[in-house]
Design a protein around this motif. Sequence first.
Motif, short mmCIF file in Angstrom:
data_model
loop_
_atom_site.label_atom_id
_atom_site.label_comp_id
_atom_site.label_asym_id
_atom_site.label_seq_id
_atom_site.Cartn_x
_atom_site.Cartn_y
_atom_site.Cartn_z
N ALA A 117 0.74 -1.59 0.13
CA ALA A 117 -0.12 0.13 -0.28
C ALA A 117 0.79 1.28 0.18
CB ALA A 117 -0.49 0.08 1.32
N MET A 178 -1.28 6.74 3.45
CA MET A 178 -1.36 5.86 2.96
C MET A 178 -1.20 4.32 3.68
SD MET A 178 -0.79 6.85 -0.41
CE MET A 178 0.07 5.84 -0.68
N PRO A 182 -4.37 4.05 1.54
CA PRO A 182 -4.23 4.61 0.27
C PRO A 182 -4.84 4.74 -0.31
CG PRO A 182 -3.73 2.12 0.45
CD PRO A 182 -4.61 2.49 1.89
N GLU A 184 -4.22 6.81 -4.84
CA GLU A 184 -3.09 6.21 -5.55
C GLU A 184 -2.25 7.34 -6.40
OE1 GLU A 184 -1.34 3.26 -7.81
OE2 GLU A 184 -2.91 2.95 -6.89
N LYS A 187 0.48 7.45 -3.93
CA LYS A 187 2.22 6.31 -3.75
C LYS A 187 2.95 7.19 -5.86
CE LYS A 187 2.01 1.83 -4.38
NZ LYS A 187 1.13 0.40 -4.29
N THR A 188 1.87 7.12 -7.30
CA THR A 188 2.26 7.57 -7.70
C THR A 188 3.56 8.23 -7.25
OG1 THR A 188 0.82 6.64 -9.21
CG2 THR A 188 2.38 7.46 -10.09
#
Length: 193
Positions: A117, A178, A182, A184, A187-188
């Motif tokens: 995650a 996160m 999470p 996205e 995270k990217t």
Amino acid sequence: MTSQSNDNSTTRFWLAVTFLVILVQVVSQYLMGRLWICECGYVKLFEPGVNTPGNSQHLFDWYTPSHIIHGFLFYGLGWLIMRKKPIAAKLALAALIEAAWEILENSPLVIDRYRTATMAVGYSGDSILNSGMDMVAMIAGFFFAARVPIWLTVVIALAFEAVTAFVIRDNLTLNVVMLVWPIEVVKTWQAAL
């Protein structure tokens, strides 16, 4: 018995509780199979890499400020819910929360969650040394917050969050977000480091 000796006895009791909590943290991690030091076989003062095998293995890393902030927060919690208790009792509470987190953080469940995650794709958990130093960082933050004005503690916490977000694209706030929920796009962004 005088008030002074009662105070000293109480302080010694709570410091013993704190020591016992830290001992349980270390023994628990040992029993969980955590390594004492980095698998590399040596100890560094600071590990600058985030997604490296040395992260969370040495004395300090980019997550040390998060643990200092834990100390700020846990001091504030102790102040709120234990106003009439001595600072040593508040420290014992802070150590208990930090130790619980350190044990949970190094469980297979949370390690796997970090890997799936968050940006910590290769995270394998802390060494016992690093986890112990996380506790030391929390204690340092706790005593710092106990001694300085609240505004200064807040400014330093915000500075730690800003610097670590800028340098490693992660910090305490992002780490919690996160891990729990999470996002996205975050995270990217973190993976682009």
